[in-house]
Design an enzyme around this catalytic site. Sequence first.
Site, PDB file in Angstrom:
ATOM      1  N   CYS A  12       0.777  -1.182   0.136  1.00 55.10           N
ATOM      2  CA  CYS A  12      -0.009  -0.098  -0.141  1.00 55.10           C
ATOM      3  C   CYS A  12       0.783   1.282  -0.071  1.00 55.10           C
ATOM      4  O   CYS A  12       0.851   2.044   0.947  1.00 55.10           O
ATOM      5  CB  CYS A  12      -0.958   0.126   1.099  1.00 55.10           C
ATOM      6  SG  CYS A  12      -2.354   1.284   0.912  1.00 55.10           S
ATOM      7  N   CYS A  15      -5.634   1.682  -4.383  1.00 53.71           N
ATOM      8  CA  CYS A  15      -5.076   2.277  -3.095  1.00 53.71           C
ATOM      9  C   CYS A  15      -6.082   3.529  -2.871  1.00 53.71           C
ATOM     10  O   CYS A  15      -5.979   4.526  -3.384  1.00 53.71           O
ATOM     11  CB  CYS A  15      -3.817   2.926  -3.492  1.00 53.71           C
ATOM     12  SG  CYS A  15      -2.950   3.249  -1.913  1.00 53.71           S
TER      13      CYS A  15
HETATM   14  P1  FAD Z   1      -0.674 -10.655   4.576  1.00 57.58           P
HETATM   15  O1  FAD Z   1      -2.308 -10.397   4.504  1.00 57.58           O
HETATM   16  O2  FAD Z   1       0.333  -9.974   5.199  1.00 57.58           O
HETATM   17  O3  FAD Z   1      -0.652 -12.369   4.940  1.00 57.58           O
HETATM   18  C1  FAD Z   1       0.628 -13.130   5.185  1.00 57.58           C
HETATM   19  C2  FAD Z   1       0.511 -14.257   6.096  1.00 57.58           C
HETATM   20  O4  FAD Z   1       1.558 -14.836   6.022  1.00 57.58           O
HETATM   21  C3  FAD Z   1       0.489 -13.677   7.683  1.00 57.58           C
HETATM   22  O5  FAD Z   1      -0.562 -14.231   8.421  1.00 57.58           O
HETATM   23  C4  FAD Z   1       1.715 -14.149   8.108  1.00 57.58           C
HETATM   24  O6  FAD Z   1       1.959 -14.388   9.581  1.00 57.58           O
HETATM   25  C5  FAD Z   1       2.064 -15.451   7.290  1.00 57.58           C
HETATM   26  N1  FAD Z   1       3.621 -15.821   7.150  1.00 57.58           N
HETATM   27  C6  FAD Z   1       4.758 -15.233   7.042  1.00 57.58           C
HETATM   28  N2  FAD Z   1       5.558 -15.766   7.069  1.00 57.58           N
HETATM   29  C7  FAD Z   1       5.372 -17.195   7.138  1.00 57.58           C
HETATM   30  C8  FAD Z   1       6.224 -18.219   7.365  1.00 57.58           C
HETATM   31  N3  FAD Z   1       7.311 -18.416   7.017  1.00 57.58           N
HETATM   32  N4  FAD Z   1       5.043 -19.448   7.247  1.00 57.58           N
HETATM   33  C9  FAD Z   1       3.907 -19.554   7.329  1.00 57.58           C
HETATM   34  N5  FAD Z   1       3.426 -18.163   7.575  1.00 57.58           N
HETATM   35  C10 FAD Z   1       3.941 -17.126   7.121  1.00 57.58           C
HETATM   36  N6  FAD Z   1      -4.367  -2.783   0.745  1.00 57.58           N
HETATM   37  C11 FAD Z   1      -5.495  -2.366   0.352  1.00 57.58           C
HETATM   38  O7  FAD Z   1      -6.125  -3.090  -0.752  1.00 57.58           O
HETATM   39  N7  FAD Z   1      -6.063  -1.187   0.620  1.00 57.58           N
HETATM   40  C12 FAD Z   1      -5.626  -0.371   1.430  1.00 57.58           C
HETATM   41  O8  FAD Z   1      -6.176   0.641   1.701  1.00 57.58           O
HETATM   42  C13 FAD Z   1      -4.370  -0.757   2.299  1.00 57.58           C
HETATM   43  N8  FAD Z   1      -4.008  -0.092   3.163  1.00 57.58           N
HETATM   44  C14 FAD Z   1      -2.973  -0.743   3.909  1.00 57.58           C
HETATM   45  C15 FAD Z   1      -2.411  -0.049   4.985  1.00 57.58           C
HETATM   46  C16 FAD Z   1      -1.469  -0.339   5.860  1.00 57.58           C
HETATM   47  C17 FAD Z   1      -0.733   0.298   6.824  1.00 57.58           C
HETATM   48  C18 FAD Z   1      -0.570  -1.893   5.420  1.00 57.58           C
HETATM   49  C19 FAD Z   1       0.158  -2.479   6.426  1.00 57.58           C
HETATM   50  C20 FAD Z   1      -1.312  -2.348   4.457  1.00 57.58           C
HETATM   51  C21 FAD Z   1      -2.442  -2.138   3.600  1.00 57.58           C
HETATM   52  N9  FAD Z   1      -2.785  -2.826   2.623  1.00 57.58           N
HETATM   53  C22 FAD Z   1      -3.939  -2.053   1.953  1.00 57.58           C
HETATM   54  C23 FAD Z   1      -2.071  -3.912   2.003  1.00 57.58           C
HETATM   55  C24 FAD Z   1      -2.559  -5.148   2.325  1.00 57.58           C
HETATM   56  O9  FAD Z   1      -2.871  -5.422   3.931  1.00 57.58           O
HETATM   57  C25 FAD Z   1      -1.734  -6.271   1.845  1.00 57.58           C
HETATM   58  O10 FAD Z   1      -1.396  -6.064   0.752  1.00 57.58           O
HETATM   59  C26 FAD Z   1      -2.491  -7.762   1.966  1.00 57.58           C
HETATM   60  O11 FAD Z   1      -2.807  -8.075   3.287  1.00 57.58           O
HETATM   61  C27 FAD Z   1      -1.584  -8.681   1.414  1.00 57.58           C
HETATM   62  O12 FAD Z   1      -2.178 -10.054   1.512  1.00 57.58           O
HETATM   63  P2  FAD Z   1      -1.034 -11.310   1.778  1.00 57.58           P
HETATM   64  O13 FAD Z   1      -1.824 -12.575   1.763  1.00 57.58           O
HETATM   65  O14 FAD Z   1      -0.015 -11.162   0.494  1.00 57.58           O
HETATM   66  O15 FAD Z   1      -0.403 -11.013   3.037  1.00 57.58           O
END
Ligand code: FAD
Length: 401
Positions: A161, A330
Amino acid sequence: QKSYKLVVVGGGAGGCATAAKFSSKLGRGKVAVIEPADMHYYQPMWTLVGGGMKTLEDSGRPMSQVLPSKADWIKQRAVTFDPHNNKVITEEGEEVNYEYLVVATGLQLNYHQIKGLPDAFETPGVCSNYSPLYVNKTLKSLENFREGNAIFTLPTMPIKCPGAPQKIMYIADEYFRKHGKRDKANIMYFTTLPVLFGIKKYADALWKVVKERGIVDINLRHNLIEVKPDTREAVFQDLDNPTTSKLLSAPDPLRECAALVNEGGFLNVNKHTLQHVTFPNVFGIGDCVSVPTAKTAAAVAGQFGVMRKNLSLVMAGSSPKHEYDGYTSCPLVTGYSKCILAEFDMDGQPLETFPLNQAKERRTMFHLKKDMMPAMYWMGMLKGIWNGPKYMRKIMHLGMK
Ligand code: FAD
Ligand code: UQ1
């Protein structure tokens, strides 16, 4: 040793959606999720938590409640990926074999890359919206602010983000105004980017916003390298002398598996099909993949619609034929009631859902972000039934160019 048809590493936005979809399709005992965390956080809410519009508790649910009941939850961290032998090894040394693997580990926060952090988070006035450990300090910092510099930073790319660091700046501006201390605050923005936002249409709109709010101290191509809590100083590096430190990266176990990652340390997938470039039984979704688009939950939704179909095709002995266009969004919250809803594709072209100019600050978009998206996330995304607004966009633009 355990064996599964599908192993999903990570139970965040992408992993949870994937596990929901495939455990429902394949049945009990066929899908495992490797995920160590007790809590699942809806991170997009943290911008609002920082501004006091929501609480950290609002943004989290126990992992046990969000992971699908038909999938086996292996509550451990994955420490080794062994794609040549189709297995993942956990921190307790358990070997988990798979026929198909989906990598959805998200990003790891490397605060230690900035000298003085993370220790300085324990001192007054230093906070970060990117971690559940520190996001509650943001509101406290706004409350306790009396006068002086209020500094907001965006680190070296990639981050998730990329609009988030300036959203909280606009929220702070409004907070200071409401509490009669805006004239005491020198709001400063330091970004490593050469622009205010990567997409010109929205950058132009944001330059107007900063001008209107009297935020004049915008420093492009500057990287925070040190925080000195004793003297309350932040030290920046001019990026014309580049640095290699990355504040956010793929988690170490993934980065360390050379067979799986690209030179940047991200899961090396075909940017359209989301299938791994060398291991056809491995797919990726979310922040940890090499796809060149802004890393957001909205992008995860768009990727999910494509990845789940391609993985199903590969499971049925066919090859991937669906293509991700790089859709990402975003919601650029610009205060306590307004938002610019940026939506764009892999080529940096706006790809807007609604047939109106989304570069304009709007109250409706703020409500979409604050009041509607959370329900869509918990009830749609995590259940594996939200594939992003592609069809909504097509309907909304029927008969239009
Ligand atoms: P995540 O949701 O981060 O999940 C990853 C998971 O993998 C976690 O549960 C973690 O524990 C697990 N993991 C990590 N390493 C390991 C390992 N070695 N073994 C097993 N499990 C592991 N997105 C939007 O669309 N709109 C927004 O307005 C927005 N605002 C944001 C604001 C902030 C402050 C932040 C921090 C993020 C924002 N985002 C936004 C981005 C969004 O949150 C992420 O892009 C999204 O959560 C990504 O999803 P993901 O499944 O890739 O990762
Ligand atoms: C979206 O799909 C999504 O993921 C669930 C977000 O993350 C929270 C978003 O912020 C946005 C804006 C979308 C896109 C959805 C619409 C209706 C435009």
